[in-house]
Scaffold this active site. Structure first.
Site, mmCIF file in Angstrom:
data_model
loop_
_atom_site.group_PDB
_atom_site.id
_atom_site.type_symbol
_atom_site.label_atom_id
_atom_site.label_comp_id
_atom_site.label_asym_id
_atom_site.label_seq_id
_atom_site.Cartn_x
_atom_site.Cartn_y
_atom_site.Cartn_z
ATOM 1 N N GLY A 179 0.745 -1.345 -0.235
ATOM 2 C CA GLY A 179 -0.201 -0.048 0.028
ATOM 3 C C GLY A 179 0.850 1.289 0.019
ATOM 4 O O GLY A 179 1.990 1.342 -0.773
ATOM 5 N N ILE A 180 0.606 2.190 0.775
ATOM 6 C CA ILE A 180 1.000 3.576 0.704
ATOM 7 C C ILE A 180 2.529 3.292 1.300
ATOM 8 O O ILE A 180 3.574 3.992 0.660
ATOM 9 C CB ILE A 180 0.422 4.626 1.592
ATOM 10 C CG1 ILE A 180 -1.014 4.887 0.950
ATOM 11 C CG2 ILE A 180 1.070 5.597 2.058
ATOM 12 C CD1 ILE A 180 -1.979 5.773 1.885
ATOM 13 N N VAL A 186 -7.460 7.222 -0.779
ATOM 14 C CA VAL A 186 -6.178 6.858 -1.636
ATOM 15 C C VAL A 186 -6.978 5.605 -2.096
ATOM 16 O O VAL A 186 -7.288 4.595 -1.443
ATOM 17 C CB VAL A 186 -4.896 6.911 -0.911
ATOM 18 C CG1 VAL A 186 -3.917 6.252 -1.948
ATOM 19 C CG2 VAL A 186 -4.600 8.097 -0.613
ATOM 20 N N TRP A 211 -13.989 21.889 2.322
ATOM 21 C CA TRP A 211 -15.504 22.284 2.162
ATOM 22 C C TRP A 211 -16.059 22.955 3.254
ATOM 23 O O TRP A 211 -15.604 22.890 4.456
ATOM 24 C CB TRP A 211 -16.365 20.901 2.016
ATOM 25 C CG TRP A 211 -16.208 20.207 0.698
ATOM 26 C CD1 TRP A 211 -15.849 19.174 0.514
ATOM 27 C CD2 TRP A 211 -16.548 20.552 -0.576
ATOM 28 N NE1 TRP A 211 -15.707 18.573 -0.836
ATOM 29 C CE2 TRP A 211 -16.275 19.658 -1.561
ATOM 30 C CE3 TRP A 211 -16.972 22.000 -1.193
ATOM 31 C CZ2 TRP A 211 -16.466 19.805 -2.891
ATOM 32 C CZ3 TRP A 211 -17.222 22.090 -2.567
ATOM 33 C CH2 TRP A 211 -16.900 20.925 -3.195
ATOM 34 N N THR A 271 -6.153 2.330 -2.758
ATOM 35 C CA THR A 271 -5.467 1.070 -2.086
ATOM 36 C C THR A 271 -6.425 -0.230 -2.110
ATOM 37 O O THR A 271 -7.517 0.078 -2.147
ATOM 38 C CB THR A 271 -4.720 1.439 -0.754
ATOM 39 O OG1 THR A 271 -5.898 1.673 0.091
ATOM 40 C CG2 THR A 271 -3.766 2.660 -1.020
ATOM 41 N N TYR A 323 -10.564 4.958 15.478
ATOM 42 C CA TYR A 323 -9.699 5.354 14.281
ATOM 43 C C TYR A 323 -9.400 6.692 14.463
ATOM 44 O O TYR A 323 -8.144 7.279 14.106
ATOM 45 C CB TYR A 323 -10.173 4.971 12.983
ATOM 46 C CG TYR A 323 -9.253 5.347 11.715
ATOM 47 C CD1 TYR A 323 -8.119 4.452 11.215
ATOM 48 C CD2 TYR A 323 -9.440 6.431 10.962
ATOM 49 C CE1 TYR A 323 -7.264 4.657 10.501
ATOM 50 C CE2 TYR A 323 -8.485 6.720 9.882
ATOM 51 C CZ TYR A 323 -7.484 5.923 9.724
ATOM 52 O OH TYR A 323 -6.727 6.155 8.639
ATOM 53 N N ASP A 376 6.611 -5.623 15.346
ATOM 54 C CA ASP A 376 5.119 -5.122 16.114
ATOM 55 C C ASP A 376 5.252 -3.878 16.431
ATOM 56 O O ASP A 376 5.804 -3.762 17.755
ATOM 57 C CB ASP A 376 4.574 -6.165 16.905
ATOM 58 C CG ASP A 376 3.159 -6.012 17.354
ATOM 59 O OD1 ASP A 376 2.761 -4.781 16.884
ATOM 60 O OD2 ASP A 376 2.768 -6.781 18.030
ATOM 61 N N LYS A 421 -5.999 9.018 15.016
ATOM 62 C CA LYS A 421 -5.091 9.773 13.959
ATOM 63 C C LYS A 421 -4.881 11.247 14.640
ATOM 64 O O LYS A 421 -4.148 11.932 14.245
ATOM 65 C CB LYS A 421 -5.866 9.672 12.862
ATOM 66 C CG LYS A 421 -5.581 8.523 12.087
ATOM 67 C CD LYS A 421 -4.069 8.033 11.630
ATOM 68 C CE LYS A 421 -4.013 6.710 10.950
ATOM 69 N NZ LYS A 421 -2.541 6.529 10.638
#
Length: 249
Positions: free
Chosen positions: A25-26, A190, A249, A192, A157, A68, A161
């Protein structure tokens, strides 16, 4: 043709880089980009077999190690295994949020990887950079660290972040006079495998993005490479959205 002096600002030749979660991925695209910019490269991932295959695909001289990031001892073992402290650390390892209600276990798992993982790597490797007097850390945050994106309201999540963004700013202040810069990239949506697994939402996310499409992995990697280079030498404590305008926005 670009002037050679300008090219040098983006050049990473002679520098070493460690990318966590670099097997796919990224993270893998970031690894490719840093390698193309001239950095020697180490990938760290929970899945060692996949990391080794990814490393071989990036270049014959790219190393791969198991780590980990949620386990402080595993991070310390990684630091000992790779030898000299890297010049660049990209804290990319992370897990997605849950679409169902967040259980106690869901919360602990997401926070332990996404937030504790960044803390563990900064605590071990960033501290070594500060003691040496030089280093560059780029954390991978998310637009969900500053807004609740439509169709993605997972509290674990989003909180993880947001925490990454604040860790970025805190360590930037802590180490600014120690020769260590700390910044973050906050990707929007994105294309992925992780995003494609939520394909029912892709058209909505694209519609909500002013540019009108999902991002490409190389567009995130380019921002990381900029922050990792001397072209951004006066930038620290910044969270750079790379989101096609989603958050305006």
């Amino acid at each position: 043709m670009m002037h050679p002096d300008l090219m040098k600002r983006f050049d990473l030749t002679g520098r070493s880089a460690l990318v966590t979660g670099g097997a796919q991925g990224i993270g893998l695209e970031i690894a490719r980009t840093l390698r193309m910019a001239g950095a020697s490269l180490t990938l760290a991932d929970l899945d060692l077999d996949t990391a080794r295959k990814a490393a071989a695909g990036v270049g014959p001289d790219v190393d791969a190690f198991h780590c980990d990031v949620a386990d402080p001892q595993s991070v310390r073992d990684l630091a000992a295994s790779i030898g000299p402290c890297p010049d660049i650390l990209v804290n990319n390892a992370g897990v997605p949020g849950k679409t169902r209600d967040t259980s106690d276990d869901d919360w602990r798992f997401v926070i332990s990887v996404n937030l504790d993982g960044v803390f563990n790597c900064c605590s071990t490797i960033g501290t070594a950079m500060a003691e040496r007097g030089s280093g560059n850390i780029v954390n991978i945050g998310s637009i969900c660290g500053s807004i609740v994106a439509k169709l993605q309201s997972d509290p674990a999540y989003n909180a993880s972040k947001a925490g990454v963004h604040m860790l970025t700013k805190s360590y930037a202040c802590k180490w600014a006079k120690s020769g260590v810069r700390v910044n973050a990239v906050a990707p929007g949506y994105v294309a992925t495998k992780m995003t494609n697994d939520s394909n029912d939402n892709i058209s909505t996310w694209a519609e909500l993005t002013p540019i009108g499409r999902l991002g490409r992995t190389e567009e995130i990697a380019n921002a990381v490479q900029f922050l990792a280079s001397d072209a951004s030498s006066y930038v620290t404590g910044t969270v750079l959205p790379v989101d096609g305008g989603y958050t305006i926005w």
